[in-house]
Design a protein around this motif. Structure first.
Motif, PDB file in Angstrom:
ATOM      1  N   ALA A  85       8.598  -3.721  -3.066  1.00  0.00           N
ATOM      2  CA  ALA A  85       8.390  -3.986  -1.634  1.00  0.00           C
ATOM      3  C   ALA A  85       7.499  -2.908  -1.016  1.00  0.00           C
ATOM      4  O   ALA A  85       6.643  -3.197  -0.184  1.00  0.00           O
ATOM      5  CB  ALA A  85       9.729  -4.047  -0.908  1.00  0.00           C
ATOM      6  N   LEU A  86       7.696  -1.666  -1.437  1.00  0.00           N
ATOM      7  CA  LEU A  86       6.856  -0.577  -0.925  1.00  0.00           C
ATOM      8  C   LEU A  86       5.411  -0.734  -1.393  1.00  0.00           C
ATOM      9  O   LEU A  86       4.481  -0.490  -0.626  1.00  0.00           O
ATOM     10  CB  LEU A  86       7.413   0.781  -1.369  1.00  0.00           C
ATOM     11  CG  LEU A  86       8.678   1.234  -0.644  1.00  0.00           C
ATOM     12  CD1 LEU A  86       9.327   2.393  -1.378  1.00  0.00           C
ATOM     13  CD2 LEU A  86       8.365   1.620   0.793  1.00  0.00           C
ATOM     14  N   ILE A  87       5.220  -1.130  -2.633  1.00  0.00           N
ATOM     15  CA  ILE A  87       3.866  -1.334  -3.157  1.00  0.00           C
ATOM     16  C   ILE A  87       3.159  -2.432  -2.355  1.00  0.00           C
ATOM     17  O   ILE A  87       2.017  -2.277  -1.951  1.00  0.00           O
ATOM     18  CB  ILE A  87       3.903  -1.732  -4.656  1.00  0.00           C
ATOM     19  CG1 ILE A  87       4.397  -0.569  -5.509  1.00  0.00           C
ATOM     20  CG2 ILE A  87       2.529  -2.192  -5.131  1.00  0.00           C
ATOM     21  CD1 ILE A  87       4.770  -0.969  -6.940  1.00  0.00           C
ATOM     22  N   ALA A  88       3.866  -3.522  -2.128  1.00  0.00           N
ATOM     23  CA  ALA A  88       3.266  -4.677  -1.457  1.00  0.00           C
ATOM     24  C   ALA A  88       2.967  -4.425   0.013  1.00  0.00           C
ATOM     25  O   ALA A  88       2.041  -5.020   0.572  1.00  0.00           O
ATOM     26  CB  ALA A  88       4.189  -5.888  -1.588  1.00  0.00           C
ATOM     27  N   ASN A  89       3.736  -3.555   0.663  1.00  0.00           N
ATOM     28  CA  ASN A  89       3.605  -3.386   2.114  1.00  0.00           C
ATOM     29  C   ASN A  89       3.183  -1.992   2.536  1.00  0.00           C
ATOM     30  O   ASN A  89       3.458  -1.569   3.655  1.00  0.00           O
ATOM     31  CB  ASN A  89       4.931  -3.761   2.790  1.00  0.00           C
ATOM     32  CG  ASN A  89       5.269  -5.207   2.573  1.00  0.00           C
ATOM     33  OD1 ASN A  89       4.569  -6.091   3.049  1.00  0.00           O
ATOM     34  ND2 ASN A  89       6.321  -5.469   1.816  1.00  0.00           N
TER      35      ASN A  89
END
Length: 194
Positions: free
Chosen positions: A12-16
């Protein structure tokens, strides 16, 4: 500072992530992904040493193998340098440019970890909503900047036309064509011809 507890939170951190984020990870070992959000205008290469050390200590302490070692090598890079492809496992990433990666050798610092533990705040933000809000704000700022630049260009063009008109000889003979003072014709009378 944002930190993913597992590969799904890391995903989720990578994507956002934001362009201002700096990503930290233990090199060649599994660990938490730690993201430091830089202030606007702050360069990732000029991070304060305290912030850099805090993030490195968090990554080391949250690595199953890394926390047991005397020292580990931490890799950090801008979020924009992370590359994620469809064939990669959850939480796994690659890099767009190797030149943008930085390394730091870190040993455990109990004082930093104790201080971070006291100030730790566990939240579960909606990363996607934060990203959308940030992107909307960024688009609004870019549009406002574009409007300002367009108005400034129009103002400069109007000034340039005005100066060109003032220096132009075209207006010099306008009065003559209309019978104005500049080019009056003098009529000859009989008295003048004698």
């Amino acid at each position: 500072v944002y930190m993913g507890k597992d590969k799904f939170e890391n995903e989720a951190l990578i994507a956002n992530g934001w362009d201002e984020d700096v990503w930290f990870h233990v090199d060649d070992m599994s660990s938490a992904h730690v993201y430091l959000r830089c202030k606007e205008g702050e360069s990732w290469e000029d991070l304060p040493n305290d912030a850099l050390m805090d993030c490195c200590q968090l990554v080391k302490a949250n690595s199953i193998k890394g926390c047991k070692k005397a020292s580990v090598k931490i890799v950090y890079t801008p979020w924009s340098n992370l590359r994620k492809t469809a064939d990669m496992a959850a939480g796994q990433i690659g890099f767009t440019s190797e030149k943008l990666r930085r390394y730091m050798e870190v040993s455990r610092d109990k004082e930093i970890l104790k201080r971070l533990g006291k100030t730790k705040e566990e939240r579960f933000p909606d990363l996607e909503a934060e990203r959308r809000a940030r992107d909307t704000d960024e688009v609004r700022r870019r549009k406002a900047k574009t409007r300002e630049l367009r108005k400034e260009a129009e103002r400069k063009e109007a000034e340039r036309r005005k100066r060109a008109e003032e220096r132009s000889y075209d207006r010099l003979f306008e009065g003559a064509a209309a019978g104005g003072a500049g080019g009056e014709e003098i009529e000859a009378t009989e008295d003048d011809t004698a």
